[in-house]
Design a protein around this motif. Sequence first.
Motif, short mmCIF file in Angstrom:
data_model
loop_
_atom_site.label_atom_id
_atom_site.label_comp_id
_atom_site.label_asym_id
_atom_site.label_seq_id
_atom_site.Cartn_x
_atom_site.Cartn_y
_atom_site.Cartn_z
N LEU A 4 0.84 -1.20 0.00
CA LEU A 4 0.00 0.00 0.00
C LEU A 4 0.88 1.25 0.00
O LEU A 4 0.62 2.20 -0.76
CB LEU A 4 -0.96 0.01 1.19
N GLY A 5 1.89 1.25 0.82
CA GLY A 5 2.81 2.40 0.87
C GLY A 5 3.49 2.63 -0.47
O GLY A 5 3.60 3.77 -0.93
N ASP A 6 3.90 1.54 -1.11
CA ASP A 6 4.52 1.65 -2.44
C ASP A 6 3.54 2.20 -3.46
O ASP A 6 3.89 3.04 -4.30
CB ASP A 6 5.05 0.30 -2.91
N ARG A 12 1.77 9.13 -6.03
CA ARG A 12 2.21 10.50 -5.70
C ARG A 12 3.26 10.96 -6.70
O ARG A 12 3.23 12.10 -7.20
CB ARG A 12 2.78 10.52 -4.28
N GLY A 13 4.19 10.07 -7.03
CA GLY A 13 5.22 10.40 -8.01
C GLY A 13 4.66 10.67 -9.40
O GLY A 13 5.11 11.59 -10.09
N GLU A 14 3.67 9.87 -9.80
CA GLU A 14 3.02 10.07 -11.10
C GLU A 14 2.38 11.45 -11.19
O GLU A 14 2.30 12.03 -12.27
CB GLU A 14 1.95 9.00 -11.32
N ARG A 15 1.94 11.96 -10.05
CA ARG A 15 1.28 13.27 -10.02
C ARG A 15 2.25 14.40 -9.67
O ARG A 15 1.86 15.55 -9.53
CB ARG A 15 0.13 13.23 -9.01
N LYS A 49 -9.00 6.50 2.50
CA LYS A 49 -9.95 7.29 1.71
C LYS A 49 -9.43 8.70 1.49
O LYS A 49 -9.50 9.23 0.37
CB LYS A 49 -11.30 7.32 2.42
N ARG A 50 -8.89 9.31 2.53
CA ARG A 50 -8.35 10.68 2.40
C ARG A 50 -7.19 10.74 1.41
O ARG A 50 -7.11 11.65 0.58
CB ARG A 50 -7.87 11.18 3.76
N VAL A 51 -6.29 9.77 1.50
CA VAL A 51 -5.13 9.74 0.61
C VAL A 51 -5.58 9.48 -0.83
O VAL A 51 -5.13 10.16 -1.76
CB VAL A 51 -4.10 8.68 1.07
N ALA A 52 -6.46 8.52 -1.01
CA ALA A 52 -6.96 8.20 -2.36
C ALA A 52 -7.61 9.44 -2.97
O ALA A 52 -7.33 9.79 -4.13
CB ALA A 52 -7.94 7.04 -2.31
N GLY A 56 -6.73 11.79 -6.30
CA GLY A 56 -7.69 11.75 -7.40
C GLY A 56 -8.08 10.34 -7.78
O GLY A 56 -8.44 10.08 -8.93
N LEU A 57 -7.97 9.42 -6.83
CA LEU A 57 -8.29 8.02 -7.06
C LEU A 57 -9.43 7.58 -6.15
O LEU A 57 -9.63 8.16 -5.09
CB LEU A 57 -7.08 7.13 -6.76
N SER A 58 -10.10 6.52 -6.55
CA SER A 58 -11.03 5.88 -5.63
C SER A 58 -10.23 4.97 -4.71
O SER A 58 -9.08 4.61 -5.03
CB SER A 58 -12.06 5.05 -6.41
#
Length: 68
Positions: A4-6, A12-15, A49-52, A56-58
């Motif tokens: 999950l961390g990865d 995050r890196g993609e964005r 949920k907050r991180v997703a 911008g992800l579900s």
Amino acid sequence: LIALGDAIRDARGERRLSQEALADAAGIDRSHMGKIERGERNVTILNVKRVAHALGLSVTALIAKTGQ
């Protein structure tokens, strides 16, 4: 937890977001976000949920990125 961390770190890196920017957007302390990304913390579903959302992800899409 490591997968999950990865997944969070990769998304995050993609964005092109810094860890601090993601933490701020998710309403999570930056040091806690670092521990989440390293798989050192159990993450509540609320924080997933907050991180997703901040990415911008579900939640489903974020979990799918773990490859599990």
